[in-house]
Design a protein around this motif. Structure first.
Motif, mmCIF file in Angstrom:
data_model
loop_
_atom_site.group_PDB
_atom_site.id
_atom_site.type_symbol
_atom_site.label_atom_id
_atom_site.label_comp_id
_atom_site.label_asym_id
_atom_site.label_seq_id
_atom_site.Cartn_x
_atom_site.Cartn_y
_atom_site.Cartn_z
ATOM 1 N N THR A 68 0.826 -1.162 -0.019
ATOM 2 C CA THR A 68 -0.112 0.060 -0.052
ATOM 3 C C THR A 68 0.941 1.125 -0.102
ATOM 4 O O THR A 68 1.940 1.373 0.740
ATOM 5 C CB THR A 68 -1.027 0.039 1.136
ATOM 6 N N PHE A 69 0.644 2.155 -0.826
ATOM 7 C CA PHE A 69 1.388 3.284 -1.045
ATOM 8 C C PHE A 69 0.521 4.465 -0.985
ATOM 9 O O PHE A 69 -0.706 4.526 -1.239
ATOM 10 C CB PHE A 69 2.243 3.554 -2.450
ATOM 11 N N ASP A 70 1.228 5.673 -0.542
ATOM 12 C CA ASP A 70 0.524 6.899 -0.719
ATOM 13 C C ASP A 70 0.924 7.530 -1.877
ATOM 14 O O ASP A 70 2.149 7.806 -2.229
ATOM 15 C CB ASP A 70 0.898 7.776 0.587
ATOM 16 N N MET A 71 -0.092 7.903 -2.824
ATOM 17 C CA MET A 71 0.694 8.331 -4.153
ATOM 18 C C MET A 71 1.505 9.602 -4.181
ATOM 19 O O MET A 71 2.126 9.979 -5.104
ATOM 20 C CB MET A 71 -0.670 8.588 -5.233
ATOM 21 N N ARG A 72 1.444 10.316 -3.049
ATOM 22 C CA ARG A 72 2.249 11.696 -2.786
ATOM 23 C C ARG A 72 3.755 11.287 -2.444
ATOM 24 O O ARG A 72 4.348 11.891 -2.661
ATOM 25 C CB ARG A 72 1.716 12.491 -1.769
ATOM 26 N N ARG A 73 3.684 9.993 -2.031
ATOM 27 C CA ARG A 73 5.318 9.542 -1.610
ATOM 28 C C ARG A 73 5.379 8.151 -2.222
ATOM 29 O O ARG A 73 5.211 6.997 -1.254
ATOM 30 C CB ARG A 73 5.466 9.974 -0.501
ATOM 31 N N LEU A 74 5.742 7.781 -3.302
ATOM 32 C CA LEU A 74 5.676 6.526 -4.032
ATOM 33 C C LEU A 74 7.034 5.791 -3.509
ATOM 34 O O LEU A 74 7.454 4.492 -3.771
ATOM 35 C CB LEU A 74 5.612 6.355 -5.501
ATOM 36 N N SER A 75 8.031 6.402 -2.942
ATOM 37 C CA SER A 75 9.545 5.820 -2.736
ATOM 38 C C SER A 75 9.407 4.498 -1.639
ATOM 39 O O SER A 75 10.373 4.015 -1.675
ATOM 40 C CB SER A 75 10.384 7.118 -2.297
#
Length: 98
Positions: free
Chosen positions: A52-59
């Motif tokens: 699960t990722f936050d699209m503002r911080r894909l790193s």
């Protein structure tokens, strides 16, 4: 958009331009957006996990869901966004709490 080169690209649909791109360690088979948290997406991966990722911080993934013993093929969120289900090549379905 998922690609065979392990890439995941987020596009702005109004302009058609790429917003962000990342490369996974293994191929992602499916992605699904959380209907109640529109910045969060989850990817089903060949490495037996879901990310699960936050699209503002894909790193970096905000959560890694482990438990399948073979490639994860698909996933879908419940309408409430509090759970999702995943399907794996190991012939199992798993229900996950967010």
């Amino acid at each position: 958009c998922l690609s065979a080169d392990r890439g995941v690209t987020l596009y702005d649909v109004s302009s058609g331009s790429a917003l962000q791109k990342m490369t996974m360690q293994t191929r992602a088979n499916a992605c699904c957006w959380n209907p109640m948290e529109p910045m969060h997406l989850t990817l089903a991966s060949e490495d037996h996990d879901l990310y699960t990722f936050d699209m503002r911080r894909l790193s970096q993934a905000i959560c890694v869901h482990s438990g399948h013993v073979s490639a994860v093929l698909d996933l879908d969120y419940s309408p409430t966004g509090t759970q999702f289900v995943s399907a794996s090549y190991d012939k199992t379905l798993r229900l996950w709490n967010v």
